[in-house]
Design a protein around this motif. Structure first.
Motif, short mmCIF file in Angstrom:
data_model
loop_
_atom_site.label_atom_id
_atom_site.label_comp_id
_atom_site.label_asym_id
_atom_site.label_seq_id
_atom_site.Cartn_x
_atom_site.Cartn_y
_atom_site.Cartn_z
N LEU A 61 0.83 -1.21 0.00
CA LEU A 61 0.00 0.00 0.00
C LEU A 61 0.86 1.25 0.00
CD1 LEU A 61 -2.62 1.66 0.43
CD2 LEU A 61 -2.40 1.15 2.89
N LEU A 62 1.92 1.27 0.80
CA LEU A 62 2.75 2.47 0.92
C LEU A 62 3.65 2.70 -0.28
CD1 LEU A 62 1.71 2.54 3.85
CD2 LEU A 62 4.03 3.15 4.56
N GLU A 63 4.01 1.62 -0.98
CA GLU A 63 5.02 1.74 -2.03
C GLU A 63 4.47 1.54 -3.44
OE1 GLU A 63 7.85 -1.16 -0.79
OE2 GLU A 63 8.66 0.09 0.84
N GLY A 64 3.29 0.97 -3.57
CA GLY A 64 2.78 0.66 -4.90
C GLY A 64 1.32 1.00 -5.07
N VAL A 163 -15.09 -0.15 -4.96
CA VAL A 163 -13.79 -0.74 -4.67
C VAL A 163 -12.82 0.41 -4.43
CG1 VAL A 163 -14.06 -2.89 -5.96
CG2 VAL A 163 -13.19 -0.86 -7.13
N GLN A 164 -11.78 0.14 -3.67
CA GLN A 164 -10.76 1.15 -3.44
C GLN A 164 -9.49 0.78 -4.20
OE1 GLN A 164 -9.99 2.51 0.52
NE2 GLN A 164 -12.15 2.56 1.09
N VAL A 165 -8.87 1.78 -4.81
CA VAL A 165 -7.56 1.64 -5.43
C VAL A 165 -6.66 2.63 -4.70
CG1 VAL A 165 -6.22 1.76 -7.56
CG2 VAL A 165 -8.62 1.03 -7.63
N GLN A 166 -5.75 2.12 -3.88
CA GLN A 166 -5.02 2.95 -2.94
C GLN A 166 -3.51 2.74 -3.07
OE1 GLN A 166 -6.69 5.00 -0.35
NE2 GLN A 166 -8.37 4.68 -1.80
N GLY A 167 -2.76 3.83 -2.86
CA GLY A 167 -1.31 3.77 -2.89
C GLY A 167 -0.74 4.78 -3.87
N LYS A 171 -2.69 6.75 -8.99
CA LYS A 171 -2.92 7.72 -10.05
C LYS A 171 -2.55 7.14 -11.41
CE LYS A 171 -2.40 12.16 -7.64
NZ LYS A 171 -1.64 13.44 -7.60
N ASP A 172 -1.36 6.53 -11.50
CA ASP A 172 -0.92 5.94 -12.76
C ASP A 172 -1.88 4.85 -13.22
OD1 ASP A 172 1.47 7.52 -12.78
OD2 ASP A 172 2.34 6.13 -11.34
N THR A 173 -2.34 4.05 -12.28
CA THR A 173 -3.26 2.97 -12.61
C THR A 173 -4.57 3.51 -13.18
OG1 THR A 173 -2.31 1.56 -10.88
CG2 THR A 173 -4.52 1.00 -11.66
N LEU A 174 -5.12 4.52 -12.54
CA LEU A 174 -6.41 5.05 -13.00
C LEU A 174 -6.29 5.86 -14.27
CD1 LEU A 174 -7.41 3.94 -10.28
CD2 LEU A 174 -8.96 5.89 -10.19
N VAL A 175 -5.15 6.53 -14.49
CA VAL A 175 -4.96 7.24 -15.76
C VAL A 175 -4.95 6.24 -16.90
CG1 VAL A 175 -3.29 8.53 -17.12
CG2 VAL A 175 -3.84 9.27 -14.81
N THR A 176 -4.29 5.11 -16.72
CA THR A 176 -4.29 4.07 -17.74
C THR A 176 -5.70 3.61 -18.04
OG1 THR A 176 -2.09 3.29 -17.08
CG2 THR A 176 -3.48 1.74 -18.30
N LEU A 177 -6.52 3.53 -17.01
CA LEU A 177 -7.86 2.97 -17.15
C LEU A 177 -8.88 3.99 -17.65
CD1 LEU A 177 -9.19 0.22 -16.61
CD2 LEU A 177 -9.73 1.01 -14.30
N PHE A 178 -8.82 5.22 -17.11
CA PHE A 178 -9.87 6.20 -17.38
C PHE A 178 -9.38 7.45 -18.13
CE2 PHE A 178 -11.32 3.91 -13.56
CZ PHE A 178 -12.56 3.48 -14.00
N HIS A 237 2.58 -1.78 -12.19
CA HIS A 237 2.94 -1.17 -10.91
C HIS A 237 2.85 -2.17 -9.76
CE1 HIS A 237 2.55 2.40 -13.32
NE2 HIS A 237 1.27 2.15 -13.52
N GLY A 238 2.68 -3.45 -10.10
CA GLY A 238 2.66 -4.49 -9.08
C GLY A 238 1.41 -4.50 -8.23
N ILE A 239 0.27 -4.16 -8.81
CA ILE A 239 -0.98 -4.12 -8.05
C ILE A 239 -1.29 -5.47 -7.42
CG2 ILE A 239 -2.49 -4.69 -10.01
CD1 ILE A 239 -4.48 -2.63 -8.87
N ARG A 240 -1.86 -5.42 -6.23
CA ARG A 240 -2.30 -6.66 -5.57
C ARG A 240 -3.55 -6.38 -4.75
NH1 ARG A 240 2.20 -8.46 -1.29
NH2 ARG A 240 0.48 -9.78 -0.54
N PRO A 241 -4.49 -7.32 -4.72
CA PRO A 241 -5.65 -7.18 -3.83
C PRO A 241 -5.21 -7.37 -2.38
CG PRO A 241 -6.07 -8.74 -5.61
CD PRO A 241 -4.61 -8.49 -5.58
#
Length: 390
Positions: A61-64, A163-167, A171-178, A237-241
């Motif tokens: 959460l803190l790093e990715g 759902v929450q996307v945190q860390g 931002k990079d993850t959501l820019v890719t998506l939206f 970015h190494g996302i994980r649930p």
């Protein structure tokens, strides 16, 4: 009835059998595929409670970037011509200046000033408001108020699942998506959009104190599709649930309704929540009681607690008694190891005379032993919330 347990239950853990009387989120099967092996019950729904080592998940959460199924934040929608006036009667916050697309952390109050719930509120349209509830039946409370309000308002529970996307990589993850419009979402504001025909509302909020977003799915049939798209966008970015990160929310001074605070507590009893009792002309439920308490003060306070020594290998499963000079003076509601602070931190209810920082305490551990601790201010980290605002 549930199938009998194969092994005896304990005070620490037991077996939870899935049944039709609890709701499953649109992402439930995806959480199973991702390796979730334990669930809590929250708002009559399954909440993922364990995927892997919580310390590993904390650093992820803190790093990715991390993905949480928080559909248990059941949405209560308040709509209609009088919706704005009605919702302003439910909370001690002044919502008259809350713009369309804006959000607020609010407290729903009872007639005696007690906290009924502490949801995130979003104004998604001119006459449509969403309350993302903590664990309680506050939706029924709102319905009861509406019945006797004389206002033209509708209270319902729509098919909306967050759902929450945190860390820091959220931002990079959501820019890719939206797309780049995500970067324009300010802290506690929203964007109504879609991806591949999946309708969502995105808010710049979260239960972490980190940079993050909540994505409110408006078509439950597309839950698995949205999950897969988030995971694909976050893969570089190494996302994980993960399960809700208790250590990080306590560092940030975020409370868990039902354990840290209840309807028996008012905002003036909780360190940091006094600011939410906003001076305003409009009347609201509990206003008279709260204004009286503002003048008279309180006899107890929920404050921070910190404890040096070895890391607790668990989060408290029940409240523990706190002693000062041999007298039972307070109650610890939560205590957990903070990997970054390298000490155990949590919350404790204290008499107001002992609520200042640095009061020496002994906490009665679940095994009967005594831990040395002291009171502390909260939040423990980033009191101005510069991190999530960045």
């Amino acid at each position: 009835m549930a199938t009998p347990l194969a092994t005896p239950a304990t005070t620490e853990s037991s077996t939870l059998y899935f049944g039709p009387w609890y709701r499953r989120s649109p992402f439930f099967e995806k959480t199973l595929e991702a390796g979730c092996s334990a669930y809590d019950i929250y708002n009559h729904m399954y909440l993922p409670g364990y995927y892997a080592d919580p310390i590993e998940e904390y650093w992820a959460l803190l790093e990715g970037v991390t993905l949480w199924d928080v559909s248990v934040e059941r949405i209560v929608e308040i709509s209609g011509p009088d919706s704005s006036a009605f919702i302003n009667t439910l909370t001690c916050r002044d919502l008259t200046k809350c713009a369309v697309g804006q959000g607020k952390y609010v407290l729903i109050t009872a007639d005696d000033g007690g906290i009924v719930n502490d949801p995130v509120l979003l104004r998604v349209e001119q006459d449509r408001w969403w309350l993302a509830l903590a664990d309680s039946d506050a939706g029924l409370y709102a319905r009861g108020v509406a019945v006797n309000s004389g206002m033209d308002v509708r209270v319902r529970e729509p098919e909306v699942y967050p759902v929450q996307v945190q860390g820091p990589k959220s931002k990079d993850t959501l820019v890719t998506l939206f797309g780049p419009d995500v970067l324009d979402i300010k802290y506690y504001w929203t964007l109504t959009t879609e991806v591949d025909g999946i309708p969502v509302v995105i808010s710049r909020t979260g239960w972490t104190g980190e940079i993050g977003y909540e994505i409110y799915l408006r078509d439950p049939a597309r839950g698995p599709d949205l999950w897969d798209r988030i995971m694909e966008a976050g893969k570089p970015h190494g996302i994980r649930p993960i399960a809700p990160c208790e250590a990080r929310r306590i560092e940030a001074g975020i409370f868990n309704y039902g354990s840290d605070i209840t309807i028996n507590d008012t905002p003036f009893h909780v360190m940091g929540l006094e600011r939410l009792v906003e001076t305003q002309d409009a009347d609201y439920i509990g206003k008279a009681a709260l204004e009286e308490i503002r003048v008279k003060g309180v006899d107890r306070k929920l404050v921070g607690i910190e404890m040096e020594g070895d890391a607790l290998p668990f989060e408290l499963s029940r409240k523990c008694r706190a002693f000062h000079d041999g007298d039972h003076v307070g109650t610890v509601t939560d205590l957990i190891w903070s990997p970054r602070l390298e000490r155990n931190i949590g919350y404790v209810w204290m008499p107001i005379a002992l609520a200042g920082a640095g009061t020496q305490l002994e906490v009665e551990a679940p095994d009967g032993s005594l831990w040395q601790a002291r009171t502390a201010p909260i939040p423990f980290i980033d009191p101005k919330k510069d991190v999530p605002k960045s």
